[in-house]
Design a protein around this motif. Structure first.
Motif, PDB file in Angstrom:
ATOM      1  N   CYS A 168     -18.497 -63.249  39.218  1.00  0.00           N
ATOM      2  CA  CYS A 168     -19.588 -62.305  39.378  1.00  0.00           C
ATOM      3  C   CYS A 168     -20.727 -63.015  40.085  1.00  0.00           C
ATOM      4  O   CYS A 168     -20.755 -64.235  40.161  1.00  0.00           O
ATOM      5  CB  CYS A 168     -20.058 -61.759  38.037  1.00  0.00           C
ATOM      6  N   ILE A 195     -27.415 -47.891  33.377  1.00  0.00           N
ATOM      7  CA  ILE A 195     -26.222 -47.134  33.751  1.00  0.00           C
ATOM      8  C   ILE A 195     -25.702 -46.364  32.531  1.00  0.00           C
ATOM      9  O   ILE A 195     -25.407 -46.954  31.494  1.00  0.00           O
ATOM     10  CB  ILE A 195     -25.131 -48.083  34.287  1.00  0.00           C
ATOM     11  N   ARG A 235     -26.807 -43.525  37.317  1.00  0.00           N
ATOM     12  CA  ARG A 235     -27.598 -44.754  37.370  1.00  0.00           C
ATOM     13  C   ARG A 235     -29.092 -44.463  37.535  1.00  0.00           C
ATOM     14  O   ARG A 235     -29.481 -43.511  38.212  1.00  0.00           O
ATOM     15  CB  ARG A 235     -27.152 -45.632  38.549  1.00  0.00           C
ATOM     16  N   THR A 294     -15.677 -50.454  35.251  1.00  0.00           N
ATOM     17  CA  THR A 294     -16.748 -51.103  34.504  1.00  0.00           C
ATOM     18  C   THR A 294     -17.737 -51.714  35.487  1.00  0.00           C
ATOM     19  O   THR A 294     -17.662 -51.472  36.687  1.00  0.00           O
ATOM     20  CB  THR A 294     -16.163 -52.154  33.538  1.00  0.00           C
ATOM     21  N   SER A 295     -18.656 -52.492  34.971  1.00  0.00           N
ATOM     22  CA  SER A 295     -19.729 -53.020  35.817  1.00  0.00           C
ATOM     23  C   SER A 295     -20.207 -54.342  35.242  1.00  0.00           C
ATOM     24  O   SER A 295     -20.023 -54.621  34.056  1.00  0.00           O
ATOM     25  CB  SER A 295     -20.885 -52.013  35.866  1.00  0.00           C
ATOM     26  N   ASP A 296     -20.854 -55.138  36.072  1.00  0.00           N
ATOM     27  CA  ASP A 296     -21.443 -56.401  35.618  1.00  0.00           C
ATOM     28  C   ASP A 296     -22.831 -56.114  35.065  1.00  0.00           C
ATOM     29  O   ASP A 296     -23.849 -56.562  35.593  1.00  0.00           O
ATOM     30  CB  ASP A 296     -21.522 -57.385  36.794  1.00  0.00           C
ATOM     31  N   ASN A 297     -22.862 -55.340  33.979  1.00  0.00           N
ATOM     32  CA  ASN A 297     -24.133 -54.930  33.411  1.00  0.00           C
ATOM     33  C   ASN A 297     -23.880 -54.300  32.042  1.00  0.00           C
ATOM     34  O   ASN A 297     -22.731 -54.082  31.650  1.00  0.00           O
ATOM     35  CB  ASN A 297     -24.833 -53.910  34.318  1.00  0.00           C
ATOM     36  N   LYS A 330     -28.919 -59.562  35.652  1.00  0.00           N
ATOM     37  CA  LYS A 330     -28.103 -58.525  36.294  1.00  0.00           C
ATOM     38  C   LYS A 330     -28.959 -57.635  37.191  1.00  0.00           C
ATOM     39  O   LYS A 330     -30.179 -57.721  37.214  1.00  0.00           O
ATOM     40  CB  LYS A 330     -27.402 -57.684  35.221  1.00  0.00           C
ATOM     41  N   SER A 356     -18.874 -58.594  42.462  1.00  0.00           N
ATOM     42  CA  SER A 356     -20.040 -57.708  42.482  1.00  0.00           C
ATOM     43  C   SER A 356     -19.964 -56.695  43.616  1.00  0.00           C
ATOM     44  O   SER A 356     -19.709 -57.034  44.750  1.00  0.00           O
ATOM     45  CB  SER A 356     -21.320 -58.528  42.637  1.00  0.00           C
ATOM     46  N   SER A 357     -20.219 -55.430  43.273  1.00  0.00           N
ATOM     47  CA  SER A 357     -20.212 -54.389  44.295  1.00  0.00           C
ATOM     48  C   SER A 357     -21.493 -54.376  45.100  1.00  0.00           C
ATOM     49  O   SER A 357     -21.624 -53.662  46.067  1.00  0.00           O
ATOM     50  CB  SER A 357     -20.036 -53.023  43.627  1.00  0.00           C
TER      51      SER A 357
END
Length: 582
Positions: free
Chosen positions: A77, A195, A207, A423-426, A190, A23-24
């Motif tokens: 994540c 996004i 975002r 990409t993203s965790d969403n 999340k 996770s960022s």
């Protein structure tokens, strides 16, 4: 104040000597004065969660190498804690409705209710009837649970699904259902953001971040105001002015907009077309798989109403695994624990009628008959219309169903030979002309986790022109769109990331197509035929075509049957008396 995150999975295989946080927005451990990371206390989460809870401090710490005294691990994540939903008006209303089944007086003679369709509508109907002390018999035509949330396992043990399913904070009946089943920990919440990809800037995203500190609607308003990449200030102001009647007029105003498409409503309110193009094409496709020139504005306003009025309404969660096992099976186990039945491979061939036009029984494809004290059809509307008895076709209640038609949708799964970085965790809104939303399920979902390879799940919509095309054509078109979203990692000719395998799931008739003029055609759960009821997201309830709508429809259907108990019991006793005389 530190955040609390839930680590959804841990892989003990190490690459090099370091461990990485996915996770960022999160970091593992706290930072001491000398800059070193100190390990926090680990503790197991509740129930069968695979994760641990950590205290999280600075986003920047994510990329730092952990000190050598830290055991090497790789974190998939970090999920966010479950939002505070339990005190919202809609959640409490849904909870009260659920409790009414459990606390109602027990029937002197439980009714046997035969329900066709083990999607969320049928499962919900059966669950709440069982809670009320009755004996549901749930029939599913296929060998898999879930209906529009069904999924299958391939020969490699990987799952592929009917659709990309998102659980919103604004789904009070669904959230209550998870709590009633004791499976709240199966939702992976999340970051509260929406996004959007930027088509004019390939590989970049814009975002809408909803600040946790602010209540609704201020958190949503600030999220919109802070985003200057998609809408200009004049466009934001015109859009806000256009929305004022909806915000002031409430539900009655929202329902009155059913006759207008999104595009027509926006123009009527003086909202620039660019607002529709930038935001509402993506939103329309996400909500109903069609473009804003077709979608009823009522659908958009209902979503905006929930998202703006509830602090966590637009916050999203992913299920931690495949829906049949992780969501549907707990419902089945609950039903069976209370004496109900769930039968797969039980396809209905005909609705057999009595002389008075009421239902005598369901006849299955194998020739067997299923009788009961009441009958429910909880299939998609298109399937019900195929089995509608000839004697019912002139009844206005059923005639109106002709206006309701399922929309085609295609769900695409692609396994790549590498881990994609952009990409993203969403959930991500692609803003592609061919794709709707997508997610890297190897990151967002615990069961599908893979540290080395990405699996993208994408909704291909609108799909009207593609539903009859070959899988290879659909994959080729998808790859061309993905090349714009991942310009450094994916190319249409696979000269970069290569496809290991793919699955394409086509649903020719999915949720009903929410075009203008549909609302008056949606039927109440209680039909004019005594002892016959309908459930499904197309039936009358305030959440339209959604998982929440399906669950609520089942609850309303069960409620109607419980209310009709004396009538249904009298009918049943009359039939027995007549049979004994014969």
């Amino acid at each position: 104040m530190p955040q609390i995150g839930l680590v959804s999975a841990v892989n003990l295989r190490v690459q090099g000597n370091s461990a990485y946080l996915w996770s960022s927005r999160s970091s593992l451990g706290t930072e001491s004065q000398d800059g070193r990371l100190q390990r926090n206390l680990l503790c197991f989460g509740s129930s069968d969660s695979m994760g641990h809870k950590f205290r999280i401090r600075t986003p920047s710490a994510m990329t730092r190498r952990l000190t050598k005294d830290f055991n090497p691990l790789k974190v998939v994540c970090i999920d966010y804690p479950r939002p505070e939903l339990d005190n919202t008006v809609n959640y409490l209303e849904a909870a009260l409705s659920s409790s009414s089944f459990r606390t109602s007086s027990r029937p002197t003679k439980p009714l046997e209710i035969v329900i066709a369709g083990a999607g969320l509508g049928g499962l919900s109907t059966a669950k709440y009837l069982a809670d009320a002390g009755h004996k549901p018999i749930l029939l599913e035509a296929r060998d898999v649970l879930g209906g529009k949330v069904a999924a299958w396992k391939d020969d490699d043990g990987d799952w592929y699904e009917t659709g990309l399913h998102i659980f919103f904070g604004a789904y009070p009946n669904m959230q209550n259902l998870f709590g009633e089943l004791g499976i709240n920990d199966r939702l992976q919440w999340k970051e509260h953001s929406m996004i959007f990809a930027m088509p004019n800037k390939p590989g970049e995203f814009s975002r809408f971040d909803f600040p946790e500190a602010l209540p609704a609607p201020l958190n949503g308003i600030l999220a919109i105001l802070k985003n200057n990449e998609m809408l200009t200030w004049p466009e934001k102001i015109k859009f806000a002015i256009g929305l004022l009647p909806a915000m002031l007029g409430g539900q009655s105003y929202v329902e009155a907009q059913d006759g207008l498409s999104v595009k027509d409503w926006m123009r009527k309110q003086g909202v620039p077309d660019r607002v529709t193009d930038e935001v509402f094409i993506a939103m329309s496709k996400a909500l109903n798989f069609i473009n804003p020139d077709e979608l009823s504005m009522q659908c958009i306003l209902i979503a905006l109403n929930r998202f703006l009025q509830e602090k966590h309404g637009s916050k999203m969660a992913f299920l931690d695994g495949n829906p049949p096992e992780r969501l549907c099976m707990p419902i089945v186990e609950h039903i069976e624990s209370k004496g109900g039945q769930v039968r797969l491979n039980s396809r209905i061939k005909k609705i057999e009628l009595n002389e008075d036009g009421s239902v005598k029984c369901f006849i299955l494809n194998n020739g067997s008959t299923i009788k009961g004290d009441a009958f429910v059809f909880a299939t998609p509307v298109d399937i019900f219309k195929l089995l509608l008895p000839e004697d019912w076709k002139e009844i206005p209640y059923f005639q109106k169903l002709e206006k309701l038609v399922g929309v085609p949708v295609i769900n695409v799964h692609i396994w790549f030979d590498r881990k994609l970085k952009n990409t993203s965790d969403n959930l991500l809104f692609s803003r592609s002309p061919l794709l709707s939303v997508y997610a890297d399920m190897s990151v967002t979902c615990k069961e599908y986790y893979n540290p080395n390879q990405s699996m993208l799940e994408l909704v291909f919509a609108p799909a009207e022109e593609w539903i009859n095309r070959s899988d290879s054509e659909i994959i080729d078109a998808t790859m061309k769109e993905l090349a714009k979203l991942f310009p450094d990692e994916i190319s249409a000719d696979q000269s970069k990331a290569k496809i290991l395998k793919y699955h394409v799931v086509k649903t020719p008739r999915s949720v009903y197509k929410t075009v203008p003029g549909c609302e008056p055609c949606r039927p109440l759960q209680r039909s004019p035929i005594e002892g016959f009821y309908l459930a499904g997201d197309y039936t009358k309830q305030k959440y339209l075509a959604s998982m929440e709508g399906a669950v609520l429809s089942g609850k309303l259907c069960a409620q109607a049957i419980v209310q009709d108990y004396e009538l249904l019991l009298g009918r049943s006793q009359k039939k027995l008396a007549e049979a004994s005389v014969v």
